[in-house]
Motif scaffolding. Structure first.
Motif, mmCIF file in Angstrom:
data_model
loop_
_atom_site.group_PDB
_atom_site.id
_atom_site.type_symbol
_atom_site.label_atom_id
_atom_site.label_comp_id
_atom_site.label_asym_id
_atom_site.label_seq_id
_atom_site.Cartn_x
_atom_site.Cartn_y
_atom_site.Cartn_z
ATOM 1 N N GLY A 297 0.783 -1.225 0.000
ATOM 2 C CA GLY A 297 0.000 0.000 0.000
ATOM 3 C C GLY A 297 0.815 1.274 0.000
ATOM 4 N N MET A 298 2.116 1.178 0.213
ATOM 5 C CA MET A 298 2.946 2.378 0.228
ATOM 6 C C MET A 298 3.149 2.916 -1.195
ATOM 7 S SD MET A 298 3.727 3.102 3.392
ATOM 8 C CE MET A 298 2.101 2.491 3.847
ATOM 9 N N VAL A 299 3.283 4.238 -1.288
ATOM 10 C CA VAL A 299 3.555 4.889 -2.571
ATOM 11 C C VAL A 299 5.050 5.180 -2.651
ATOM 12 C CG1 VAL A 299 3.210 7.002 -3.907
ATOM 13 C CG2 VAL A 299 1.260 5.892 -2.800
ATOM 14 N N HIS A 300 5.664 4.782 -3.762
ATOM 15 C CA HIS A 300 7.103 4.976 -3.963
ATOM 16 C C HIS A 300 7.315 5.928 -5.133
ATOM 17 C CE1 HIS A 300 8.299 1.691 -1.232
ATOM 18 N NE2 HIS A 300 7.149 1.172 -1.604
ATOM 19 N N ILE A 301 8.064 6.993 -4.869
ATOM 20 C CA ILE A 301 8.366 7.999 -5.881
ATOM 21 C C ILE A 301 9.878 8.100 -6.034
ATOM 22 C CG2 ILE A 301 8.126 10.423 -6.551
ATOM 23 C CD1 ILE A 301 5.731 10.535 -4.550
#
Length: 321
Positions: A297-301
Motif C-alpha cells: 500500500g505504500m507509494v514509492h516515488i
C-alpha cells in the motif's frame, strides 16, 4: 506527515549527470533504473539499475549503453521499468541521437533485476513507452503511453494483449487546436475507463480519456495543474484516488523551470489538490518523477535530484487527506 522515508538510490557516482529514473516492484522488492553519464545525450550515457533488498539499495550496475550493433556509440533515452503480473520484469529504453532516429529496445529480467537479457528491438512503427510505466488492466491488456518528437510533439498509445511482448498502435483524435504533448502517464479507473495525463508546451497538464480499455481516446483537454514543459507521472491508488507527481510551475518558452516538485491528489477526477511539496529550491532541478504503489500500500516515488542523484521517497497514502 505522509512522508515515511526519503533516501538517495545511488551513492555519488563517478559521473556528472544523472536523470530520468523509473521504479518497479518485482520478486518481492523494489527495482530502480536511471540514466547516468558525463552529460545529457552524451555517447557515454547508460542505463543503471539498483535493487532495494531489505533496507538498503544495492550498488548501481550499468546494464545498457548506446552502442549500436555496428559498434557506433550513441546515447540512450528514458528507461522505463514494467513489472507484469505474469512474465519477466521488462526494461524499455531508446537508443539514438535525434528524436527521429530513436531505436526502441527492450530487455527482460527473470530474477527481479539482478541479471538482464540482451536487448531486443521492438518491431517497426512501435515506439515503446515514452517515459512512464505501462499499466496492466484487469482484463490483461497492457497500455503504454507513447509519443514522438519529430514533426511536432504527438502522443499515441500502444496496446498489448500478450503481457507486453507485442503491441498495436492507437492514435487519439487531434482537436481543432493541436496540442504539443508527449509522455502520457496512464491512470486506470476500472472497468475499461482510463485517463492519460500528458506533458505539454501549453502551460498546463492536459488529459485524454478512454471508456473502452484504451481502444479509442478523447481529444486532449487541459487540467487545472500548471506544467512547465516537464515530465510527470501518476497512479490510481488502491482507494480509488489519483495521485500525480509533477512540477506545477508556469511555462516560459526557452526556459526549464523545474525547481518545485509536488504531489497532487484527486478524489473526483476533476479537481486536483497540491497536498505535498517534495522539493522547492530556487535555481535547482527536481524532475522526471516516477511513481508506483507497492503491494503493502505504500507509494514509492523516484525523481532526479539536482541531476546528481536519484531520490526515493515513500509516502503512506492513508496519511494524505
Amino acid at each position: 506527515m505522509a512522508t515515511v522515508t526519503t533516501e538517495f538510490v545511488n551513492p555519488p557516482q563517478n559521473v556528472a549527470f544523472c536523470h530520468a529514473s523509473t521504479i518497479a516492484y518485482s520478486h518481492g522488492h523494489l527495482v530502480a533504473a536511471w540514466l547516468a553519464g558525463s552529460k545529457e545525450a552524451a555517447n557515454d550515457v547508460g542505463v543503471w539499475v539498483a535493487r532495494l533488498d531489505g533496507s538498503q539499495w544495492s550498488a548501481p550496475v550499468r546494464v545498457a549503453d548506446g552502442l549500436s550493433p555496428d559498434g557506433k556509440a550513441m546515447t540512450v533515452i528514458n528507461p522505463i521499468l514494467f513489472s507484469p503480473k505474469r512474465g519477466p520484469l521488462m526494461l524499455f529504453y531508446r537508443r539514438g541521437k535525434l528524436p527521429d532516429d530513436w531505436h526502441p529496445l527492450r530487455m527482460t529480467s527473470l530474477d527481479g533485476g539482478a541479471t538482464w537479457s540482451k536487448p531486443d528491438t521492438l518491431r517497426p512503427n512501435i515506439s515503446g513507452p515514452a517515459k512512464d510505466k505501462p499499466v496492466e488492466l484487469t482484463n490483461g491488456i497492457v497500455i503504454a503511453g507513447s509519443s514522438t518528437e519529430y514533426g511536432g510533439w504527438k502522443i499515441h498509445f500502444e496496446r498489448s494483449k500478450d503481457g507486453g511482448n507485442t503491441w498495436d498502435v492507437v492514435y487519439p483524435p487531434v482537436g481543432p487546436r493541436p496540442v504539443q504533448a508527449i509522455q502520457p502517464a496512464i491512470l486506470d479507473h476500472g472497468q475499461g475507463k482510463l485517463q492519460a495525463l500528458v506533458r505539454t508546451k501549453s502551460g498546463f497538464v492536459f488529459s485524454t480519456k478512454s471508456r473502452d480499455w484504451g481502444k479509442t481516446w478523447s481529444v486532449l483537454a487541459p487540467l487545472d495543474i500548471p506544467n512547465s514543459n516537464s515530465g510527470l507521472d501518476a497512479v490510481t491508488l488502491n482507494d480509488g484516488r489519483d495521485l500525480i507527481v509533477t512540477n506545477p510551475l508556469p511555462y516560459v518558452e526557452g526556459r526549464w523551470d523545474r525547481h518545485k516538485l509536488s504531489v497532487f491528489i484527486s478524489a473526483d477526477r476533476r479537481t486536483y489538490r497540491n497536498v505535498l511539496d517534495l522539493e522547492n529550491e530556487a535555481n535547482q532541478e527536481f524532475s522526471y518523477p516516477a511513481v508506483i504503489q507497492s503491494p503493502d500500500g505504500m507509494v514509492h516515488i523516484t525523481y532526479t535530484w539536482k541531476k546528481v542523484h536519484i531520490k526515493h521517497v515513500v509516502l503512506d497514502p492513508k496519511r494524505i487527506h
